[in-house]
Design a protein around this motif. Sequence first.
Motif, PDB file in Angstrom:
ATOM      1  N   CYS A 179      -4.336   5.715   0.638  1.00  0.00           N
ATOM      2  CA  CYS A 179      -5.857   6.302   0.338  1.00  0.00           C
ATOM      3  C   CYS A 179      -6.486   4.859  -0.285  1.00  0.00           C
ATOM      4  CB  CYS A 179      -5.845   7.300  -0.555  1.00  0.00           C
ATOM      5  SG  CYS A 179      -5.064   7.024  -2.349  1.00  0.00           S
ATOM      6  N   ASP A 180      -7.797   4.878  -0.508  1.00  0.00           N
ATOM      7  CA  ASP A 180      -8.336   3.782  -1.185  1.00  0.00           C
ATOM      8  C   ASP A 180      -8.612   4.026  -2.843  1.00  0.00           C
ATOM      9  OD1 ASP A 180     -10.236   5.766  -1.426  1.00  0.00           O
ATOM     10  OD2 ASP A 180     -11.867   4.933  -0.062  1.00  0.00           O
ATOM     11  N   GLU A 205       0.843  -1.112  -0.059  1.00  0.00           N
ATOM     12  CA  GLU A 205       0.045  -0.004   0.007  1.00  0.00           C
ATOM     13  C   GLU A 205       0.882   1.289  -0.009  1.00  0.00           C
ATOM     14  OE1 GLU A 205      -2.457  -0.542   3.436  1.00  0.00           O
ATOM     15  OE2 GLU A 205      -3.822  -1.709   2.508  1.00  0.00           O
TER      16      GLU A 205
END
Length: 441
Positions: free
Chosen positions: A137-138, A129
């Motif tokens: 963040c997504d 990630e």
Amino acid sequence: MATARTDGRARGRIETRGDTLRVVVYAGLDPVTGRRTYLREKIEGTDKAAHRRAQKALTRLAAEVDRARTPTTAVSFAHTLDEWMRTADLEQSTRDGYQGYIDRTIKPALGDVAVNKLNARNLETLYSELRRCRKRCDGSPSIDHRRKAEHDCQKAKCRQHECTPMAASTIRQVHSIIARALNTAVRWDWIATNPAAVAAKPRQTAPEPKPPSPAEAAKLIDRAFELDSAWGVLVWLVMTTGMRRAEVAALRWSRIDFNGEMIEIRRSYVMSKGEGREKDTKTHQIRRLALDSETVAVLREHLAACEARYAELGIEFDPEHFVFNSARNPDPRRPYSPDAISHRYKKMAAGLGIDTHIHALRHYSATELLTAGIDLRTVAGRLGHGGGGATTLRVYAAWVAAADRKAAELLGSRMPKRVRKPAGANTAARKPKSAGKRKAS
């Protein structure tokens, strides 16, 4: 509702829960929370075969408890990090840096996970990630708010979020912090093994030092003396000795031997939360470096100028005064801030159109010495590298290879010259013989 059935062991039991069995073994009291802890394992089915598997699982889990191979606490990883930081023997600057990584990156991602549930997959997912976005963040559009309290984004100049990957070296630093905390948890018998030991971390990229060219170095020196003679001396000294910015900030007059043309480096000056303090050098070494006659002359001129300035300010000269201090604060008892040195140097270089930083002068000193044929151990000693030159070799491998080539050419030029026959001489001697054979035939 689940029904329980024991196998006669005081510490363990097999429970029937619907169409599955659950093996439960008492593992003792949690040393941190004082609560009773258990090992559990789920077995599919409730028939005789399932019960046999459950009995084997019960025996195995009980044996693990007997061998003390099982984690003994289920406290959160955040608690583990806090306890490690509280007891770890760290330099204050190192502690501040670690705490920043813990607060910004590690705790938000893994802080709520029980330390005995943390595994290699959790760590590798975090690193993945961070390689995508340092804020994890997504992927959906969002705003990077510059203030936590209620505010007007337009006035606060908040910006649309753009994913920025975290550098591999920074992720390795995050990994190192996690690994050290978990190593401590293993020593404290909080967990059985350290999952960071098997987690895949980013590969270490090869160092790419970018020293200024000799022409750029000359421009930088000239510009520094134009701005301020004291500033010019500082840049000159860093360039000729390879001192770190924190070391040149902590330099005192008592550490300069003008007659012996030597300089002693034993301290560094660091900033922590706006406060400065002295500490050991980065590698805890004391170095004595030889100075060339021109550098000694430059330092003598700087000393004379400082004594004249002290007299104007009504300050009596003390050998323990710092050699360099900011023009904004001429008090010789307060050193030049390392951050201010970096900022001023960066601004000066940008004005000359040179993309560089103060640490690159250290690279310049090292590469000039290596390409001049100075041996690796001497260069490592001047830079204060540990490991007998291993760090120097890793960072400046390309220049070491160039110096090796230069050494080979130098040795070759000193070898006795061989007398060589003219090219084609042997061929010419063979031609008449072959011609004669053709004629005889």
